[in-house]
Write a protein that holds these residues in place. Structure first.
Motif, PDB file in Angstrom:
ATOM      1  N   ARG A 140      -3.048   4.527  -8.428  1.00 37.05           N
ATOM      2  CA  ARG A 140      -2.486   5.708  -7.752  1.00 37.05           C
ATOM      3  C   ARG A 140      -1.002   5.869  -8.108  1.00 37.05           C
ATOM      4  N   GLU A 190      -4.107  13.303   9.031  1.00 34.35           N
ATOM      5  CA  GLU A 190      -4.614  12.937   7.713  1.00 34.35           C
ATOM      6  C   GLU A 190      -6.005  12.356   7.914  1.00 34.35           C
ATOM      7  N   HIS A 235      -0.156  11.811  -3.091  1.00 33.39           N
ATOM      8  CA  HIS A 235       0.052  10.461  -3.624  1.00 33.39           C
ATOM      9  C   HIS A 235      -1.250   9.687  -3.767  1.00 33.39           C
ATOM     10  N   ASP A 236      -2.349  10.206  -3.198  1.00 32.82           N
ATOM     11  CA  ASP A 236      -3.615   9.483  -3.243  1.00 32.82           C
ATOM     12  C   ASP A 236      -4.484   9.965  -4.403  1.00 32.82           C
ATOM     13  N   ARG A 238       2.725   8.855  -9.166  1.00 31.04           N
ATOM     14  CA  ARG A 238       3.879   8.752  -8.255  1.00 31.04           C
ATOM     15  C   ARG A 238       5.129   8.521  -9.101  1.00 31.04           C
ATOM     16  N   GLN A 255      -3.445  -5.242   6.226  1.00 35.17           N
ATOM     17  CA  GLN A 255      -3.286  -4.128   7.175  1.00 35.17           C
ATOM     18  C   GLN A 255      -4.277  -4.333   8.320  1.00 35.17           C
ATOM     19  N   TYR A 295       2.358   1.991   3.432  1.00 31.77           N
ATOM     20  CA  TYR A 295       1.461   2.191   4.581  1.00 31.77           C
ATOM     21  C   TYR A 295       1.115   0.874   5.292  1.00 31.77           C
ATOM     22  N   ARG A 308       2.935  12.955  10.215  1.00 30.87           N
ATOM     23  CA  ARG A 308       1.681  12.862   9.457  1.00 30.87           C
ATOM     24  C   ARG A 308       0.951  11.653  10.018  1.00 30.87           C
ATOM     25  N   PHE A 331      -8.475  -1.304   5.542  1.00 26.28           N
ATOM     26  CA  PHE A 331      -7.874  -1.023   4.233  1.00 26.28           C
ATOM     27  C   PHE A 331      -7.640  -2.351   3.506  1.00 26.28           C
ATOM     28  N   ASP A 351      -1.470   9.093   9.953  1.00 23.76           N
ATOM     29  CA  ASP A 351      -2.186   8.504   8.823  1.00 23.76           C
ATOM     30  C   ASP A 351      -3.535   7.922   9.236  1.00 23.76           C
ATOM     31  N   ALA A 352      -4.530   8.176   8.419  1.00 26.07           N
ATOM     32  CA  ALA A 352      -5.847   7.527   8.544  1.00 26.07           C
ATOM     33  C   ALA A 352      -6.434   7.628   9.954  1.00 26.07           C
ATOM     34  N   ASP A 368       0.831  -1.208   0.000  1.00 30.18           N
ATOM     35  CA  ASP A 368       0.000   0.000   0.000  1.00 30.18           C
ATOM     36  C   ASP A 368       0.866   1.258   0.000  1.00 30.18           C
ATOM     37  N   HIS A 422      -3.329   1.062  11.761  1.00 30.55           N
ATOM     38  CA  HIS A 422      -3.083  -0.363  11.490  1.00 30.55           C
ATOM     39  C   HIS A 422      -1.595  -0.638  11.352  1.00 30.55           C
ATOM     40  N   PHE A 429     -11.544   0.473  -0.016  1.00 29.92           N
ATOM     41  CA  PHE A 429     -11.056   0.014  -1.324  1.00 29.92           C
ATOM     42  C   PHE A 429     -12.012  -1.074  -1.837  1.00 29.92           C
TER      43      PHE A 429
HETATM   44  C1  GLC Z   1      -3.877   7.035   3.955  1.00 24.44           C
HETATM   45  C2  GLC Z   1      -2.821   7.079   2.874  1.00 24.44           C
HETATM   46  C3  GLC Z   1      -3.168   6.082   1.814  1.00 24.44           C
HETATM   47  C4  GLC Z   1      -3.256   4.715   2.432  1.00 24.44           C
HETATM   48  C5  GLC Z   1      -4.193   4.705   3.646  1.00 24.44           C
HETATM   49  C6  GLC Z   1      -4.026   3.462   4.471  1.00 24.44           C
HETATM   50  O1  GLC Z   1      -5.112   7.429   3.483  1.00 24.44           O
HETATM   51  O2  GLC Z   1      -2.708   8.367   2.357  1.00 24.44           O
HETATM   52  O3  GLC Z   1      -2.238   6.095   0.775  1.00 24.44           O
HETATM   53  O4  GLC Z   1      -3.739   3.813   1.473  1.00 24.44           O
HETATM   54  O5  GLC Z   1      -3.937   5.773   4.519  1.00 24.44           O
HETATM   55  O6  GLC Z   1      -2.858   3.523   5.243  1.00 24.44           O
END
Ligand code: GLC
Length: 627
Positions: free
Chosen positions: A499, A305, A374-375, A503, A231, A124, A261, A227, A263-264, A121, A164, A206
């Motif tokens: 995605r 994020e 990147h998303d 990148r 994960q 991630y 950052r 996700f 994440d999620a 991922d 995660h 997803f």
């Molecule tokens: C955040 C990241 C993304 C990733 C997700 C799960 O949204 O920007 O790229 O897939 O978290 O970690």
């Protein structure tokens, strides 16, 4: 430790203890191990503080003397994958002059901790938070790079995946083997009873490549996997998770990382009968986590994020009881979506409505503003916002998807659909800034006029995020107009996830043309440099200066005023295909009667209608005195 260092720790503990306790209460107050965990947490904070190096302690001191350091208009962020930008961590040091030339003061090094093998991922799916991906270097390399960047006044942002871990993380491996401590770090269920009850109200992140939110694991059990199936979601209702992740955070901070950052974060707390996003406990947890960082490593700030709807987003900077106490920065997702929406429609009414209604952020925080990352881009347009301007939500979202995938007649964009749902037609979009803004199609058609328009759109977007009350995050390659990269299709671990289209690897040959004024790279780079330089000199563009949207500027103009004790600044953006006229009665009036455009130095009478060029930007301030 010297007595003075102990005094400092205790003073900080006193200062932040109320924030920590207040954040701790709801998630862990009633937990049987809550009190003992809190004691152990303070020990961990002291341990990590003790390990902090002298240069970092001085850095902490400097930042606590200037806690608003990140709101300065000179803050410009640059986001890149280490391998794609420079090969390795050590290689980044060779490009510091490039970053300095651009005016960068903050770099986000995309996921660099040791991820699982194979599909990960985009990094991630972390299997070891205390090791760097060996292809990029070592922990020592990261520490060294942070030192170089700190010496040049550049902050380092690194991802911390809190929701995660990879299924290959040591805790997950132990959990699979039946270790109860490790099993309690995750949300693992013996059968489908609870997963089915949760699924009744859970969306899918997803839907095409990872449908559902639970994955069957060894022993017929089910692990929560929001996700991908690899994960595993952590169980933040267990205080051990808080302790361990705080320790990870502070250990990375001790290497010199100073922006995390997170994440999620929206997904960190689960509640039956809800969509398990944005639960109130998430804000409690972030407040407690921030208090921990302030105690042990106060140079550190947090960027949340949370790609959530307009009504939820400002909570991540702290509203109400949490005002200004949650994260220091949060991604301004709505601004990004509204930029693309106005650009496609040539109509700013929805943008003006959504951003005017947006809750004001606390002054001690900054938005992370961006046009691309990147998303993928998800069309976060609510039914009620669309209805407020007489539009239909689903129809507008469908239009945006069609436009940016190039399917809409007359579209200039070259994106691709991401997570396309053939039944509902719902989809998100992948593609680079330049390809979505028309540069790819224009170059293919060898159409100079279309190339100019695409460049203007790229500069328009950059001006928007540079004018907003935050830190603009430039996404690597956008400064030279890099196009979609289809090479991911040949990579088995990437081919399913488009995605990767946006990148690309840094094209240093193209970047070499940035000083040639007639080239595409030269035109974008020079235009962006000029915007950055103007922003740096303009105190009104501090993230702490309030921003007010101006209404009624007409269908194709988007504008706002930045208020500052030194005088206001008016930012006007033309989203239409024709020049537009703005009635000056709608804008603040300069005492001198004269407005100056900071971007080109031009002056105009404040009583005359203001022409906002198609795809153009004006940053107007009052001319001083009565010249
Ligand atoms: C955040 C990241 C993304 C990733 C997700 C799960 O949204 O920007 O790229 O897939 O978290 O970690």
């Amino acid at each position: 430790m010297p007595v003075r260092d102990i005094d400092i720790f205790i003073a900080r503990l006193d200062r932040w203890w109320p924030d920590l306790l207040d954040g701790w209460a709801a998630p862990y107050g009633g937990h049987p191990d809550g009190d003992s965990a809190l004691d152990r947490l303070v020990e961990r904070l002291a341990d990590r503080y003790r390990e902090r190096t002298e240069p970092l302690k001085r850095h902490d001191l400097a930042r606590t003397l200037k806690p608003d350091w990140f709101t300065d208009p000179s803050m410009i962020g640059y986001v890149f994958y280490v391998d794609r930008f420079a090969g390795t961590l050590a290689g980044v040091a060779d490009h510091l002059d490039y970053l300095a030339e651009l005016g960068v003061r903050y770099v986000h090094l995309m996921p660099l901790l040791q991820a699982r093998e194979g599909e990960d991922d985009g990094g991630y799916a972390v299997m070891d938070y205390r090791a760097v991906d060996p292809a990029l270097g070592t922990i020592a390399d990261l520490e060294q790079l942070c030192g170089h960047l700190r010496d040049r006044g550049i902050s380092v942002c690194v991802d911390l995946v809190l929701n995660h871990t990879a299924a290959e993380h040591a805790w997950a491996r132990r959990a699979r083997a039946g270790d109860p401590w490790a099993e309690a770090m995750y949300r693992i269920y013996p059968d489908r009873t609870m997963p089915d009850r949760f699924e009744a109200t859970l969306p899918e992140v997803f839907p095409t490549f990872a449908p559902g939110n639970f994955t069957r694991i060894k022993g017929g059990r089910w692990a929560w996997t929001t996700f991908h199936s690899y994960q595993w979601d952590l169980d933040w209702s267990n205080p051990e998770v808080f302790l361990e992740m705080t320790d990870v955070l502070l250990s990375l901070a001790n290497l010199g990382v100073d922006v995390f950052r997170l994440d999620a974060v929206a997904f960190m707390w689960k509640r039956l009968g809800t969509n398990c996003q944005n639960q109130p406990e998430v804000h409690d947890l972030l407040q407690a986590l921030r208090a921990c960082a302030r105690i042990a490593a106060p140079a550190v700030i947090f960027k949340a994020e949370a790609i959530v709807g307009p009504d939820q987003l400002a909570h991540y900077l702290g509203l109400g009881r949490h005002h200004g106490r949650v994260a220091d920065m949060a991604y301004q997702n709505s601004l990004m979506v509204q930029f693309w929406s106005s650009l496609a429609a040539g109509d700013t009414r929805l943008m003006t409505h959504v951003l005017r209604e947006f809750p004001h952020k606390p002054v001690n925080t900054a938005w992370a503003t961006y046009i691309r990352c990147h998303d993928d881009i998800g069309w976060a347009v609510t039914e009620s916002d669309a209805a407020a301007v007489g539009w239909d939500g689903p129809a507008h979202r469908a239009f945006l998807s069609a436009f940016y995938t190039g399917a809409f007649p007359g579209s200039f964009a070259r994106g691709e659909g991401f997570q396309v749902n053939p039944e509902t037609g719902d989809q998100r979009v992948s593609g680079t800034f330049a390809s979505l803004a028309g540069l790819e199609a224009a170059i293919e058609a060898a159409d100079p006029e279309a190339i100019t328009k695409a460049i203007e759109r790229i500069l328009l977007g950059h001006a928007l995020i540079l004018g907003w009350d935050g830190i603009p995050l430039l996404y690597m390659g956008d400064e030279i107009g890099m196009l979609n990269d289809r090479s991911y299709l040949d990579m088995p671990d990437q081919a399913a996830d488009n995605r990767w289209l946006h990148r690309p690897r840094m094209d240093w040959v193209a970047a070499g043309r940035r000083h040639q004024p007639a080239t595409v790279e030269g035109r974008i780079f020079a235009g962006l440099r000029a915007l950055i330089e103007t922003r740096r000199r303009t105190p009104q563009l501090s993230a702490a200066a309030p921003l007010r949207i101006v209404d009624g500027l007409g269908q194709s103009v988007f504008g706002f005023v930045r208020e500052h004790p030194l005088g206001w600044l008016i930012a006007l953006h033309g989203f239409g295909d024709r020049d537009a006229m703005v009635d000056p009665a709608l804008l603040p009036k300069p005492a001198s009667g004269i407005l100056v455009d900071l971007l080109d130095g031009s002056r105009r009478l404040a009583t005359r209608p203001i022409v906002v060029p198609a795809r153009g930007v004006l940053w107007l301030v009052a001319a001083a005195g009565l010249e």
